[in-house]
Design an enzyme around this catalytic site. Structure first.
Site, short mmCIF file in Angstrom:
data_model
loop_
_atom_site.label_atom_id
_atom_site.label_comp_id
_atom_site.label_asym_id
_atom_site.label_seq_id
_atom_site.Cartn_x
_atom_site.Cartn_y
_atom_site.Cartn_z
N LYS A 1 6.41 -1.92 14.60
CA LYS A 1 7.82 -1.75 14.93
C LYS A 1 8.13 -0.39 15.56
O LYS A 1 8.10 0.64 14.91
CB LYS A 1 8.68 -1.94 13.68
CG LYS A 1 8.77 -3.39 13.26
CD LYS A 1 10.04 -3.68 12.48
CE LYS A 1 11.25 -3.93 13.37
NZ LYS A 1 12.50 -4.00 12.61
N ARG B 1 -2.39 3.54 -7.07
CA ARG B 1 -1.17 4.33 -7.30
C ARG B 1 -0.99 4.70 -8.77
O ARG B 1 -0.37 5.72 -9.07
CB ARG B 1 0.05 3.57 -6.79
CG ARG B 1 0.09 3.56 -5.28
CD ARG B 1 1.31 2.91 -4.74
NE ARG B 1 1.45 3.27 -3.33
CZ ARG B 1 2.38 2.79 -2.52
NH1 ARG B 1 3.27 1.94 -2.98
NH2 ARG B 1 2.43 3.18 -1.27
N GLY C 1 1.23 2.66 5.17
CA GLY C 1 0.60 1.68 4.31
C GLY C 1 -0.57 0.99 4.98
O GLY C 1 -1.70 0.98 4.46
N GLY D 1 6.96 5.69 5.55
CA GLY D 1 8.26 6.16 6.03
C GLY D 1 8.52 7.60 5.62
O GLY D 1 9.01 8.40 6.42
#
Ligand code: ADP
Ligand code: MG
Length: 366
Positions: free
Chosen positions: A175, A38, A320, A343
């Site tokens: 999830k 990153r 991720g 997200g």
């Protein structure tokens, strides 16, 4: 919707102080950076600015400190690495050390932009949050998206606007509740949906199938039923691997015996999903097909990753863990785009906009 300003629209940056909101939320182990991807990814934008004579100050969050300084989330290791990669570039301390960041406090914004002439947002992974460092500076400063953010926006909005068809979304991960909104929106965009990972068990439950002791979310069953009845093609696994009631590795059909736990899609499903990916012209993948961190349950994820690498389709991976899986199999260079936001990528696909992008559109130079 107006256009989002790009770096050129900052005008002449020579001698100007530019605040760059980066995503330096790097993985850390015991105060050590385990992957500096990153930081390296931000260099294109940082160099664009410094080569044109700007002085750059970066700001990022790291981890989830609760609005107060916590030594283990200090930016110091990132600052040292950044100094090696981009000498002379400043870095603020962890934005989330202050409650004003997540609270979007105007006084905190004023502090952030004190002495700053322009703002650049290059933190796609945080662009879905209306936090101070994301939405505050563009209210008053000339602003632009950085090169990373620009690429993300082009690719993901491209998927929404003119995907080559057939367009398939492959979804997995743990999830369901986190992703259901996106699943629903994706159903409107794609020609078919492929579901693996722990997510499939809530769909199986919605079909009235026994799922043993597999991970599921009872309160999401009704929504899964509705999605199954929406008249779109949803491909669910045809077999599952996992552990039987005695803890032995086993392959099941789609009705799991009592006490069994499903941890991966089975070989038949992996082959079927591969065929779907190979026959598509656009594929978006988010979420591993199983608990791939355990090698016994990595086959489904590895097979899908390989199909993503092999297909002629335009391939985009978000999330991720999905990106980590791709890297683990050495395939990250063989897909067209690996999104840095999990997200954020789902939300941009779902809504076509993000708070961070809307803020840039409203900037005084936009
Ligand atoms: P991403 O970060 O790619 O969006 P998620 O965070 O939703 O993905 O989920 C990733 C996690 O889901 C992985 O760590 C993986 O171990 C777990 N997982 C996937 N399938 C299963 C399963 N069948 N049972 C338990 N965990 C699973
Ligand atoms: Mg995740």
């Amino acid at each position: 919707m107006g256009a989002i300003p790009v770096l050129d629209q900052l005008g002449d940056v020579r001698g100007k102080r530019v605040l760059v909101r980066t995503d330096f939320n790097v993985p850390m182990d015991d105060g050590r950076i385990t992957d500096d991807f990153r930081i390296r990814a931000a260099l294109a934008t940082i160099n664009w600015l410094t080569e044109r004579g700007a002085s750059v100050v970066c700001a990022s969050h790291l981890g989830r400190p609760k609005g107060r300084p916590e030594p283990k989330f200090s930016m110091e290791p990132v600052r040292r690495r950044l100094a090696e990669l981009a000498p002379g570039v400043d870095l603020m301390e962890n934005l989330r050390f202050h409650p004003g960041e997540e609270g979007n406090d105007p006084a905190f914004v004023a502090n952030l932009i004190d002495g700053v002439d322009a703002y650049v947002d290059d933190a796609f992974g945080a662009a879905h949050r209306a936090h101070a460092s994301i939405v505050g500076p563009p209210k008053t400063l000339p602003s632009a998206m950085g090169l990373l953010l620009q690429k993300e926006v082009e690719v993901l909005l491209g998927l929404r606007e003119q995907p080559k068809r057939p367009f398939v979304a492959v979804l997995g991960g743990a999830k369901v509740s986190d992703k259901l909104g996106a699943v629903e929106a994706l159903l409107g965009l794609v020609d078919s949906l492929v579901i693996g990972g722990a997510m499939c068990f809530t769909f199986f439950a919605a079909q009235g199938k026994p799922i043993g002791e597999s991970l599921w979310e009872p309160d999401q069953v009704a929504t899964c039923k509705r999605l199954l009845d929406a008249g779109k093609t949803i491909h669910l696994p045809e077999d599952i691997t996992g552990l039987d009631a005695r803890g032995q590795y086993a392959t099941f059909g789609t009705r799991l015996p009592e006490g069994a736990k499903g941890f991966d899609i089975g070989p038949g499903s992996a082959a079927a999903f591969t065929d779907i990916i190979m026959e598509s012209r656009t594929v978006f993948w988010n979420g591993p097909m199983g608990m791939f961190e355990d090698d016994r349950f990595a086959n489904g994820t590895r097979t899908v990753a390989q199909a993503m690498a092999d297909t002629k389709a335009f391939t985009v991976v978000g999330g991720g863990e999905s990106a980590a899986a791709l890297a683990q199999f050495g395939l990250e260079d063989q897909v067209d785009h690996v999104s840095t936001g999990g997200g954020a990528s789902l939300e941009l696909l779902e809504l076509g906009d993000l708070p961070g992008l809307a803020a840039l559109r409203g900037a005084p130079n936009a």
